[in-house]
Design a protein around this motif. Sequence first.
Motif, mmCIF file in Angstrom:
data_model
loop_
_atom_site.group_PDB
_atom_site.id
_atom_site.type_symbol
_atom_site.label_atom_id
_atom_site.label_comp_id
_atom_site.label_asym_id
_atom_site.label_seq_id
_atom_site.Cartn_x
_atom_site.Cartn_y
_atom_site.Cartn_z
ATOM 1 N N UNK A 160 29.231 -49.333 26.180
ATOM 2 C CA UNK A 160 28.934 -49.632 24.783
ATOM 3 C C UNK A 160 28.723 -48.354 23.980
ATOM 4 N N UNK A 161 29.113 -48.398 22.714
ATOM 5 C CA UNK A 161 28.753 -47.375 21.730
ATOM 6 C C UNK A 161 27.933 -48.078 20.658
ATOM 7 N N UNK A 162 26.730 -47.563 20.399
ATOM 8 C CA UNK A 162 25.802 -48.244 19.501
ATOM 9 C C UNK A 162 25.147 -47.246 18.562
ATOM 10 N N UNK A 163 24.473 -47.795 17.538
ATOM 11 C CA UNK A 163 23.636 -46.967 16.681
ATOM 12 C C UNK A 163 22.544 -46.305 17.520
ATOM 13 N N UNK A 164 21.894 -45.307 16.955
ATOM 14 C CA UNK A 164 20.856 -44.591 17.693
ATOM 15 C C UNK A 164 19.673 -45.476 18.046
ATOM 16 N N UNK A 165 19.538 -46.630 17.374
ATOM 17 C CA UNK A 165 18.460 -47.560 17.717
ATOM 18 C C UNK A 165 18.953 -48.657 18.656
ATOM 19 N N UNK A 166 20.176 -48.514 19.169
ATOM 20 C CA UNK A 166 20.713 -49.485 20.116
ATOM 21 C C UNK A 166 21.369 -50.685 19.490
ATOM 22 N N UNK A 167 21.260 -50.809 18.170
ATOM 23 C CA UNK A 167 21.842 -51.954 17.488
ATOM 24 C C UNK A 167 23.321 -51.695 17.161
ATOM 25 N N UNK A 168 24.002 -52.749 16.722
ATOM 26 C CA UNK A 168 25.394 -52.623 16.301
ATOM 27 C C UNK A 168 26.326 -52.200 17.411
ATOM 28 N N UNK A 169 26.040 -52.611 18.645
ATOM 29 C CA UNK A 169 26.825 -52.147 19.784
ATOM 30 C C UNK A 169 28.253 -52.681 19.746
ATOM 31 N N UNK A 170 29.196 -51.797 20.047
ATOM 32 C CA UNK A 170 30.608 -52.145 20.174
ATOM 33 C C UNK A 170 31.066 -51.780 21.577
ATOM 34 N N UNK A 171 31.780 -52.695 22.221
ATOM 35 C CA UNK A 171 32.251 -52.424 23.576
ATOM 36 C C UNK A 171 33.440 -51.469 23.526
ATOM 37 N N UNK A 172 33.307 -50.321 24.196
ATOM 38 C CA UNK A 172 34.405 -49.366 24.286
ATOM 39 C C UNK A 172 35.314 -49.680 25.463
ATOM 40 N N UNK A 173 34.761 -50.286 26.491
ATOM 41 C CA UNK A 173 35.538 -50.587 27.690
ATOM 42 C C UNK A 173 34.828 -51.659 28.493
ATOM 43 N N UNK A 174 35.590 -52.600 29.021
ATOM 44 C CA UNK A 174 35.073 -53.615 29.936
ATOM 45 C C UNK A 174 35.889 -53.557 31.217
ATOM 46 N N UNK A 175 35.239 -53.751 32.359
ATOM 47 C CA UNK A 175 35.932 -53.636 33.631
ATOM 48 C C UNK A 175 35.213 -54.469 34.683
ATOM 49 N N UNK A 176 35.942 -55.019 35.661
ATOM 50 C CA UNK A 176 35.295 -55.708 36.773
ATOM 51 C C UNK A 176 34.673 -54.747 37.780
ATOM 52 N N UNK A 177 34.979 -53.450 37.646
ATOM 53 C CA UNK A 177 34.427 -52.440 38.542
ATOM 54 C C UNK A 177 33.445 -51.555 37.772
ATOM 55 N N UNK A 178 32.530 -50.909 38.486
ATOM 56 C CA UNK A 178 31.509 -50.108 37.808
ATOM 57 C C UNK A 178 32.064 -49.039 36.884
ATOM 58 N N UNK A 179 31.371 -48.845 35.753
ATOM 59 C CA UNK A 179 31.606 -47.757 34.803
ATOM 60 C C UNK A 179 30.296 -46.978 34.727
ATOM 61 N N UNK A 180 30.344 -45.674 34.959
ATOM 62 C CA UNK A 180 29.099 -44.908 35.004
ATOM 63 C C UNK A 180 29.271 -43.535 34.355
ATOM 64 N N UNK A 181 28.151 -42.865 34.158
ATOM 65 C CA UNK A 181 28.088 -41.473 33.694
ATOM 66 C C UNK A 181 28.811 -41.192 32.382
ATOM 67 N N UNK A 182 28.608 -41.990 31.331
ATOM 68 C CA UNK A 182 29.243 -41.651 30.053
ATOM 69 C C UNK A 182 28.719 -40.322 29.521
ATOM 70 N N UNK A 183 29.639 -39.532 28.948
ATOM 71 C CA UNK A 183 29.286 -38.203 28.436
ATOM 72 C C UNK A 183 30.059 -37.943 27.154
ATOM 73 N N UNK A 184 29.330 -37.752 26.047
ATOM 74 C CA UNK A 184 29.955 -37.525 24.746
ATOM 75 C C UNK A 184 30.581 -36.143 24.669
ATOM 76 N N UNK A 185 31.765 -36.069 24.055
ATOM 77 C CA UNK A 185 32.344 -34.777 23.728
ATOM 78 C C UNK A 185 31.553 -34.156 22.579
ATOM 79 N N UNK A 186 31.609 -32.825 22.429
ATOM 80 C CA UNK A 186 30.775 -32.166 21.404
ATOM 81 C C UNK A 186 31.042 -32.632 19.977
#
Length: 440
Positions: A192-218
């Motif tokens: 998910x990508x969301x506002x800084x308060x966690x609201x307004x979340x939009x799914x960036x990717x859904x998968x039946x397998x684990x998704x981990x370690x998201x890291x923002x580019x600068x």
Amino acid sequence: MHPKKSDHSLPASCLPGRRSLIAGLTSLGALTMVPASWAQFRVEVSGVGLTQLPIAIASFRGDAQSPQKIAAIVQADLERSGQFRAVDASGNPLDESSRPDLSVWRQRAADSLLTGSVTRLADGRYDVRCRLWDVVRGQDLGGQSYVVPQSDLRLSAHRIADFVYEKLTGEKGVFSTRIAYVTKAGTRYNLWVADSDGEGAQSALASPEPIISPSWSPNGSQLAYVSFESRKPVIYAHDVASGKRRLLANFRGSNSAPAWSPDGNQLVATLSRDGGSQLYAIAAAGGEPRRLTQSASIDTEPAFSPDGRSIYFVSDRGGSPQIYRMGASGSNVERVTFTGSYNISPAISPDGRWLAYISRIGGAFKLHVMELGMGTAVAITDTNGDESPSFAPNSRLIVYATQQQGREALLTTTLDGKIKARLTGSTGDIREPDWGPFQR
């Protein structure tokens, strides 16, 4: 909640304790997705001697008819920062054109006053305006105005909070920035990508397998993450705006723990392509990785210093997991943490002053903050299952995952641990937070 971060390419005997050193290669446990509409932050204030600025946020004219309550969002943002205390602002709404009687607000012990309005236009968009007053000096500090679609009403409120924060503290606010996090619902994982308060979340990717370690580019345009959809950990870079992604690392063995360099030209990740888990530099455009560490131990969880000259990482080369620092080319390795026998998950503040990390103390995993210039570290939580710290881009707050009342939760905290805000929902857990940069 444990075990957590396990390296699926290594035998269990290689992994110290209940957590391995490979952050990011996690089973994620029994998580449940939090619908964004259920998420609410609650600000829990503890401690004494807090220096907070008293601010009154009057009801915005038209707020009652707005699908988003602008004044309430602004107030929650400012309270969560730890820098502000809300003053009772009950009474008639005041808009940006009002000339308020500031003596009334002085009697309420407010140092500043925010007024404004939200108006629905004929084309369906909304005109959001505000004005900030210095109650003590009797000065008009200026205002802001935004014409936005309904979908951006929350963003306009966050921008107003940023405006107020910067006017009154002299530092940039982070309320209009974004966070990324992971949830699981049944057998479906979501990034998910969301506002800084966690609201307004939009799914960036859904998968039946684990998704981990998201890291923002600068620059905030991409997220690197680890996906198990190939039945092994593989690193992708995901364009947030378009939803397109590209493969960054799919080498033999595991590919995990991606971290961007500050200039965005490369990433450092943990690869086991040549045997043990070591750190490699990979060009952001892809290509052959360049090995940085040459140890017989597990080296993982890289994190760049803001100037790009150093990389912090976790290694058990001394017999237990500790945090080390080396030059960006892999030279001059030195140990950073000396208190405690198990320290992982380093995060460096954007101003380069602070190191946040997780330390295991008597079986409990606690968030610690170290002032790098002093070398002194303190635990800033009373929970026992803290994970994945990430600094806000102004270095004033940390977002992290933990366990409260049997559930996974996402919290923000001030660096002294005095003020925390918890993202809670009717059901479900959220994990793996990463706080994005200032919007450019």
